[in-house]
Write a protein that holds these residues in place. Structure first.
Motif, PDB file in Angstrom:
ATOM      1  N   SER A 333      21.302  54.965  62.577  1.00 54.70           N
ATOM      2  CA  SER A 333      21.760  55.174  61.146  1.00 54.70           C
ATOM      3  C   SER A 333      20.799  56.378  60.504  1.00 54.70           C
ATOM      4  N   LEU A 334      21.414  57.348  59.924  1.00 53.66           N
ATOM      5  CA  LEU A 334      20.695  58.715  59.312  1.00 53.66           C
ATOM      6  C   LEU A 334      20.971  58.636  58.010  1.00 53.66           C
ATOM      7  N   LEU A 335      19.918  58.347  57.315  1.00 54.08           N
ATOM      8  CA  LEU A 335      19.737  58.176  55.921  1.00 54.08           C
ATOM      9  C   LEU A 335      18.949  59.442  55.343  1.00 54.08           C
ATOM     10  N   THR A 336      19.605  59.981  54.278  1.00 51.30           N
ATOM     11  CA  THR A 336      18.935  61.231  53.588  1.00 51.30           C
ATOM     12  C   THR A 336      18.768  61.197  52.176  1.00 51.30           C
ATOM     13  N   GLU A 337      17.753  61.420  51.686  1.00 52.61           N
ATOM     14  CA  GLU A 337      17.519  61.504  50.119  1.00 52.61           C
ATOM     15  C   GLU A 337      16.621  62.918  49.792  1.00 52.61           C
ATOM     16  N   LEU A 338      17.708  63.945  49.778  1.00 56.88           N
ATOM     17  CA  LEU A 338      17.287  64.914  49.447  1.00 56.88           C
ATOM     18  C   LEU A 338      17.359  65.290  48.042  1.00 56.88           C
ATOM     19  N   ALA A 339      16.141  65.551  47.368  1.00 63.44           N
ATOM     20  CA  ALA A 339      16.128  65.770  45.965  1.00 63.44           C
ATOM     21  C   ALA A 339      16.844  67.242  45.624  1.00 63.44           C
ATOM     22  N   PRO A 340      17.607  67.388  44.709  1.00 62.35           N
ATOM     23  CA  PRO A 340      18.444  68.513  44.364  1.00 62.35           C
ATOM     24  C   PRO A 340      17.672  69.578  43.514  1.00 62.35           C
ATOM     25  N   ALA A 341      16.634  69.052  42.906  1.00 54.00           N
ATOM     26  CA  ALA A 341      15.669  70.060  42.212  1.00 54.00           C
ATOM     27  C   ALA A 341      14.831  70.772  42.990  1.00 54.00           C
ATOM     28  N   ILE A 342      14.839  70.581  44.308  1.00 47.57           N
ATOM     29  CA  ILE A 342      13.708  71.112  45.077  1.00 47.57           C
ATOM     30  C   ILE A 342      14.294  72.989  45.244  1.00 47.57           C
ATOM     31  N   GLY A 343      15.468  72.928  45.243  1.00 47.34           N
ATOM     32  CA  GLY A 343      15.809  74.102  45.820  1.00 47.34           C
ATOM     33  C   GLY A 343      15.227  74.902  46.828  1.00 47.34           C
TER      34      GLY A 343
END
Length: 466
Positions: A333-343
């Motif tokens: 299982s691949l879980l991603t929690e990528l914060a969009p504010a990082i840029g």
């Protein structure tokens, strides 16, 4: 008769004064070390008794009045002593003795008054006697001070001589050590050359291992790219085949004498949808190739804006597909929690991608090994998250639910050539190179937290904008 007795008394007083002068000169010689300091003046002081003899003879020949010769010789001896002290005034006890003799000027004044005006001496006789008593106390006090000064100076001299002796001994020891070093230099030179040759061979071996690690990473990346690009190509092929069948059906329908006017629009609509999907997956394959070409350009140490979320997502999937290319039965299982504010962040994209690929590959390896050991009831999971800290720094966290890192080897994780993988499966350079890239190349940190039997999380921290 009385005159003769008085003359004998005067001469006796003069003899006593000469003897006192000789004793004073003798004490002065020893106290001030005159034979060493002023040898010429020391020899002249040996004749200090001559003026006393002259005054003694003149007292008979000229018939001086009482005590005249004695007083003149006292003044002469006083002047000589003062002159000697002035001559060696650089010696601290000599200066102190000059201060001790200063009040004795009063006695000299008294002697002069006696010579010049006996009545005036009688008038101030009591005052002069009191002053002479004070001068005597003063003289004794400063003589004691001068004696103490001489003791201190002598102690300092002895200490200096001891230090000088120690210094000479040290110089001799240093000379001996230099000789021994010189004797050892030839042997050490040969050993150095041998060690240099061994070091060259070791560096060559290290370079080969590093190249092997790079090639291993390249193999993982290539396998991932092949698997990733295979999906859109399969879609393109499948939809192209389906489209060809639709074209054949449409042609057959057009040749049929009993044409179905309602079927042709449906076939054209399906064909249009297939072409749109072929176009979509073709662009997907082209974007994968374009992205890999960007990452495979000549390496540059210049930092450029990099989309951190996109980079993390791409390399996560490439690492996953690279492992599946070797073991098609493996799933996770691949879980991603990528914060969009990082840029975008300033980084060397190729180096940072290599770090992420190493971390993802290790994470998938850990969960694969636990799945092999625990095939039932375990779901392999790899999670990646990005976040921006209040300080402006950016973090990338790679977490797996593998077996964790044993406590005995946690201190060696970032050491070059250390690996827990079996022989042939790893060189032990992946994490070491990743640590150098993050810490030295990007001024960041690479840390990890692990719990035995629960998993491991590696955290990459990149500094924010200056």
């Amino acid at each position: 008769m009385n005159i003769a007795i008085q003359s004998d008394a005067v001469n006796a007083s003069l003899i006593v004064t000469v003897l006192m002068a000789l004793l004073a000169v003798r004490a002065l010689r020893r106290f001030l070390d005159l034979p060493t300091r002023v040898p010429h003046l020391n020899r002249l002081l040996g004749w200090i008794w001559v003026p006393g003899v002259a005054f003694f003879a003149l007292s008979y020949l000229v018939g001086w009045k009482a005590n005249l010769g004695d007083e003149l010789y006292f003044l002469f001896a006083y002047a000589v002593v003062v002159a000697v002290l002035i001559r060696v005034r650089d010696y601290r006890p000599a200066r102190t003795l000059l201060l001790a003799l200063a009040p004795l000027v009063l006695q000299a004044i008294a002697e002069l008054l006696t010579l010049l005006n006996g009545g005036l001496f009688k008038t101030y006789n009591n005052v002069l006697e009191s002053a002479q008593g004070f001068a005597l106390i003063w003289f004794i006090t400063f003589v004691v001070i001068a004696k103490n000064q001489k003791k201190r100076l002598e102690a300092e001299r002895l200490q200096h001589e001891e230090e000088e002796k120690v210094r000479r001994q040290m110089e001799a020891q240093n000379a001996e050590l230099e000789r021994l070093v010189a004797e050892r230099t030839a042997t050490l030179q040969q050993q150095t050359e041998e060690l240099q040759q061994a070091l060259t061979e070791l560096k060559n071996a290290q370079a080969q291992l590093i190249q092997s690690e790079k090639m291993a990473s390249l193999g993982e990346l290539t396998a991932g790219i092949a698997h990733e690009i295979q999906n859109p190509l399969n879609f393109v092929t499948n939809f192209a085949d389906v489209s060809a069948e639709l074209v054949q059906e449409l042609e057959a329908e057009q040749r049929s004498p009993t044409r179905n006017s309602a079927l042709e629009p449906l076939l054209l609509q399906d064909l249009r949808q297939n072409l749109e999907k072929i176009n979509h997956h073709g662009h997907r394959a082209a974007s994968i190739v374009r992205g890999m070409l960007e990452h495979s350009r000549a390496q540059s140490t210049e930092r450029q804006p990099v989309d951190l979320n996109t980079l993390a997502d791409e390399y996560l999937r490439l690492a996953y597909h690279g492992l599946r290319a070797k073991d098609s039965t493996f799933n996770a299982s691949l879980l991603t929690e990528l914060a969009p504010a990082i840029g975008q962040v300033e980084a060397v994209g190729q180096d940072l991608g290599r770090v992420l690929l190493n971390l993802f590959t290790n994470a998938f390896y850990a969960v694969q090994k636990r799945q092999q050991r625990q095939p039932v009831g375990f779901e392999p999971t790899v999670r990646v998250c990005t976040r921006r800290l209040p300080t402006g720094a950016v973090q990338i966290c790679v977490h797996d639910n593998g077996d964790g890192i044993p406590e005995a080897v946690r201190q060696k994780v970032f050491q070059p050539f250390f690996t827990t993988k079996p022989t042939g499966e790893g060189t032990g350079l992946g994490l070491s190179l990743s640590y150098d890239i993050i810490t030295n190349g990007h001024n960041g940190t690479l840390t990890f937290e692990t719990e035995q039997g629960q998993g491991t999380e590696f955290v990459v921290t990149l500094p924010g904008p200056a």
